[in-house]
Motif scaffolding. Sequence first.
Motif, mmCIF file in Angstrom:
data_model
loop_
_atom_site.group_PDB
_atom_site.id
_atom_site.type_symbol
_atom_site.label_atom_id
_atom_site.label_comp_id
_atom_site.label_asym_id
_atom_site.label_seq_id
_atom_site.Cartn_x
_atom_site.Cartn_y
_atom_site.Cartn_z
ATOM 1 N N HIS A 2 -69.028 32.674 1.995
ATOM 2 C CA HIS A 2 -70.311 32.999 1.378
ATOM 3 C C HIS A 2 -71.402 32.172 2.056
ATOM 4 O O HIS A 2 -71.246 30.971 2.240
ATOM 5 C CB HIS A 2 -70.266 32.693 -0.121
ATOM 6 N N SER A 5 -72.625 29.059 0.056
ATOM 7 C CA SER A 5 -71.594 28.161 -0.450
ATOM 8 C C SER A 5 -71.960 26.716 -0.115
ATOM 9 O O SER A 5 -72.359 26.413 1.008
ATOM 10 C CB SER A 5 -70.246 28.517 0.169
ATOM 11 N N LEU A 8 -68.128 21.994 0.465
ATOM 12 C CA LEU A 8 -67.031 21.708 -0.443
ATOM 13 C C LEU A 8 -66.248 20.469 -0.055
ATOM 14 O O LEU A 8 -65.501 19.929 -0.873
ATOM 15 C CB LEU A 8 -66.105 22.921 -0.529
ATOM 16 N N HIS A 20 -63.856 25.735 -9.367
ATOM 17 C CA HIS A 20 -63.056 26.938 -9.121
ATOM 18 C C HIS A 20 -62.765 27.646 -10.441
ATOM 19 O O HIS A 20 -62.884 28.870 -10.541
ATOM 20 C CB HIS A 20 -61.762 26.563 -8.397
ATOM 21 N N LEU A 45 -67.263 33.419 -3.039
ATOM 22 C CA LEU A 45 -67.314 31.991 -3.355
ATOM 23 C C LEU A 45 -65.934 31.441 -3.697
ATOM 24 O O LEU A 45 -65.552 30.363 -3.232
ATOM 25 C CB LEU A 45 -68.270 31.739 -4.528
ATOM 26 N N ASP A 48 -63.960 30.775 -0.677
ATOM 27 C CA ASP A 48 -64.317 29.522 -0.023
ATOM 28 C C ASP A 48 -63.621 28.340 -0.688
ATOM 29 O O ASP A 48 -63.118 27.435 -0.018
ATOM 30 C CB ASP A 48 -65.830 29.303 -0.059
ATOM 31 N N TYR A 49 -63.596 28.344 -2.014
ATOM 32 C CA TYR A 49 -62.925 27.264 -2.747
ATOM 33 C C TYR A 49 -61.423 27.289 -2.475
ATOM 34 O O TYR A 49 -60.804 26.243 -2.293
ATOM 35 C CB TYR A 49 -63.218 27.368 -4.247
#
Length: 79
Positions: A2, A5, A8, A20, A45, A48-49
């Motif tokens: 994303h 984002s 992280l 998450h 998203l 990505d996590y």
Amino acid sequence: MHPLSPDLTKLTNEELHQKHGELQNRMTFAYRIGNGDMVQQLALLIGDYDMEVQRRNQEIMDQIEKKSKNFGNIINISR
């Protein structure tokens, strides 16, 4: 990935898993109200996590492999 984002890598494991879970709850809500666009954005998203969790898990496995003398005798079928 994303485009909006956050970074992280700066989150702790607890923060990563908590966020998450929040995103999963939001996705459930988006499904319930029928907002497909929101579901798509949340899915990106969450992906990505998930990738960050997998990256951290791989780092842990690499550290274990380096420390353990017997770890190298295990056949790796995942690669």
